[in-house]
Design a protein around this motif. Structure first.
Motif, mmCIF file in Angstrom:
data_model
loop_
_atom_site.group_PDB
_atom_site.id
_atom_site.type_symbol
_atom_site.label_atom_id
_atom_site.label_comp_id
_atom_site.label_asym_id
_atom_site.label_seq_id
_atom_site.Cartn_x
_atom_site.Cartn_y
_atom_site.Cartn_z
ATOM 1 N N ASN A 85 35.252 -67.034 13.742
ATOM 2 C CA ASN A 85 34.963 -68.163 14.771
ATOM 3 C C ASN A 85 34.492 -69.187 14.146
ATOM 4 O O ASN A 85 34.577 -69.448 12.965
ATOM 5 N N ASP A 86 34.033 -70.268 14.743
ATOM 6 C CA ASP A 86 33.348 -71.484 14.255
ATOM 7 C C ASP A 86 32.292 -71.189 13.248
ATOM 8 O O ASP A 86 32.143 -71.934 12.354
ATOM 9 N N GLN A 87 31.500 -70.265 13.675
ATOM 10 C CA GLN A 87 30.284 -69.891 12.804
ATOM 11 C C GLN A 87 30.686 -69.596 11.296
ATOM 12 O O GLN A 87 30.430 -70.001 10.319
ATOM 13 N N ALA A 88 31.762 -68.975 11.216
ATOM 14 C CA ALA A 88 32.394 -68.214 9.879
ATOM 15 C C ALA A 88 32.825 -69.596 9.317
ATOM 16 O O ALA A 88 32.637 -69.909 8.019
ATOM 17 N N ARG A 89 33.442 -70.486 9.892
ATOM 18 C CA ARG A 89 34.050 -71.725 9.249
ATOM 19 C C ARG A 89 32.983 -72.672 8.960
ATOM 20 O O ARG A 89 32.769 -73.174 7.743
ATOM 21 N N GLU A 90 31.685 -72.793 9.584
ATOM 22 C CA GLU A 90 30.766 -73.720 9.073
ATOM 23 C C GLU A 90 30.216 -72.927 8.041
ATOM 24 O O GLU A 90 29.553 -73.739 7.125
ATOM 25 N N ASN A 91 29.771 -71.742 8.070
ATOM 26 C CA ASN A 91 29.462 -70.904 6.836
ATOM 27 C C ASN A 91 30.081 -71.159 5.501
ATOM 28 O O ASN A 91 29.639 -71.570 4.542
ATOM 29 N N ARG A 92 31.478 -71.309 5.663
ATOM 30 C CA ARG A 92 32.397 -71.515 4.592
ATOM 31 C C ARG A 92 32.148 -72.984 3.830
ATOM 32 O O ARG A 92 32.019 -73.232 2.908
ATOM 33 N N LEU A 93 32.235 -74.181 5.069
ATOM 34 C CA LEU A 93 32.030 -75.114 4.524
ATOM 35 C C LEU A 93 30.484 -75.558 3.947
ATOM 36 O O LEU A 93 30.276 -76.424 2.794
ATOM 37 N N SER A 94 29.399 -74.910 4.545
ATOM 38 C CA SER A 94 28.055 -74.925 4.069
ATOM 39 C C SER A 94 27.965 -74.416 2.772
ATOM 40 O O SER A 94 27.393 -75.174 1.525
ATOM 41 N N GLN A 95 28.673 -73.508 2.249
ATOM 42 C CA GLN A 95 28.737 -72.869 0.764
ATOM 43 C C GLN A 95 29.225 -73.757 -0.048
ATOM 44 O O GLN A 95 28.883 -73.899 -1.203
ATOM 45 N N LEU A 96 30.470 -74.496 0.514
ATOM 46 C CA LEU A 96 30.997 -75.261 -0.492
ATOM 47 C C LEU A 96 30.068 -76.484 -0.655
ATOM 48 O O LEU A 96 30.211 -76.984 -1.994
#
Length: 351
Positions: A85-96
């Protein structure tokens, strides 16, 4: 030596990290490093990931090209998960962003909401999203990279109609969303321009919201097989990694497949690559390379940048020299008409 770090395994732990702060906390947050320091850039892939022989691979090629010009570039990659979901993608970008990357590329429109959110939290990081120009992803530190896929697809349709011996061709879309409908619209228009009596089959592997259609070669193969059995002899796939299955089906049937995004006569498995008639390409590599370079050189400018035939942002491949002289001329003539503004290709399918 190029350093590529995979963070797929770390994505599950990023939610807490992302909540630790609302701004870029890395050293030198507003600068991009001296010539002697490490410059960090990252790319977050869409479903299908590296090895899709298409969209993701073409985008990553831009990172590799940037590496040749920026020797101190460190590249980090992040894979997407099916059904996330969008949260998983948001987490990924935040980590980067939290890891000190100064230029981050998100491959695919599915990142629109998440990149819009994360970009606001990290104003000193520059982001690029490919295939989206919606308000969701808009930001002062976001470059929205889009293409006129319908123009390249128009040329693919002209080529397919001219090369078809049965007067019957097909189209396989990965997911039934507006972006992929642009490919359909151009392909149908070009084919009907070249042969008004052409018969065109079409299918979408999954409905909107189910992005597994971009990573299902088995479904692509089954759909193409069905079209070939019904008389089609050229099938165009705008389906990410699922297009591998279409190419496999074409090889088995002794028919033609048309690739997408990358020159798939070069990227597909060598055992079947000879069945790729041509490919409707978009210059993901060049745009990614330019984005990374602009950030490194402090020349970044956000906003939407759209690339079509006139800008050499999309094109039709000629690898293998499979097109007949008649087909080549028809494609060249069609391209000139579009570039000269005599033909306007609609990005939406006709009803």
């Amino acid at each position: 030596m190029k350093r590529v770090v995979s963070i797929a395994a770390a994505v599950a732990m990023t939610a807490g990290l992302a909540a630790c702060g609302s701004n870029d906390k890395s050293p030198g947050g507003s600068g991009n490093g001296s010539s002697g320091s490490e410059f960090k850039a990252a790319i977050a892939f869409d479903v299908g990931g590296r090895g899709d022989h298409s969209f993701n691979d073409a985008s990553y090629a831009g990172m590799e090209a940037a590496k040749k010009k920026i020797p101190n570039l460190k590249i980090t990659t992040a894979e997407a998960g099916e059904g996330e979901n969008d949260q998983a993608r948001e987490n990924r970008l935040s980590q980067l962003a939290a890891s000190g990357n100064k230029a981050i590329v998100a491959v695919g429109f599915v990142y629109a909401k998440s990149i819009g959110t994360v970009a606001k939290k990290y104003p000193n990081v520059k982001f690029a999203i490919i295939d989206d120009a919606s308000p969701d992803s808009k930001g002062t530190n976001v470059e929205q990279i889009t293409f006129k896929e319908h123009e390249a697809s128009y040329l693919a349709g002209v080529a397919a109609a001219k090369m078809s011996k049965t007067g019957h061709i097909g189209f396989v879309g990965g997911v039934n969303v507006p972006l992929i409908q642009k490919f359909e619209a151009g392909y149908f228009a070009g084919a009907k321009h070249a042969n008004p009596k052409i018969k065109i089959d079409k299918t979408y592997l999954t409905p909107a919201g189910d992005f597994s259609g971009f990573a299902a070669p088995d479904k692509g193969k089954a759909s193409a097989n069905s079209m070939f059995q019904k008389g089609a002899d050229v099938v165009y796939a705008a389906a990410g990694k699922s297009g591998d299955g279409v190419i496999q089906a074409a090889h088995s049937a002794g028919k033609w497949a048309i690739g997408v995004d990358s020159d798939q006569a070069l990227t597909a498995d060598k055992s079947v690559a000879g069945s790729v008639l041509t490919s409707a390409m978009k210059n993901c590599s060049g745009t990614v390379e330019d984005f990374v370079g602009s950030v490194k050189d402090d020349k970044f400018s956000g906003g939407n940048k759209e690339f079509g035939l006139k800008e050499d942002g999309v094109s039709l491949a000629t690898t293998g020299n499979h097109l007949s002289a008649e087909a080549k001329k028809a494609v060249d003539d069609a391209k000139k008409e579009i570039v000269d503004g005599k033909v306007k290709v609609s990005p939406t399918p006709s009803k």
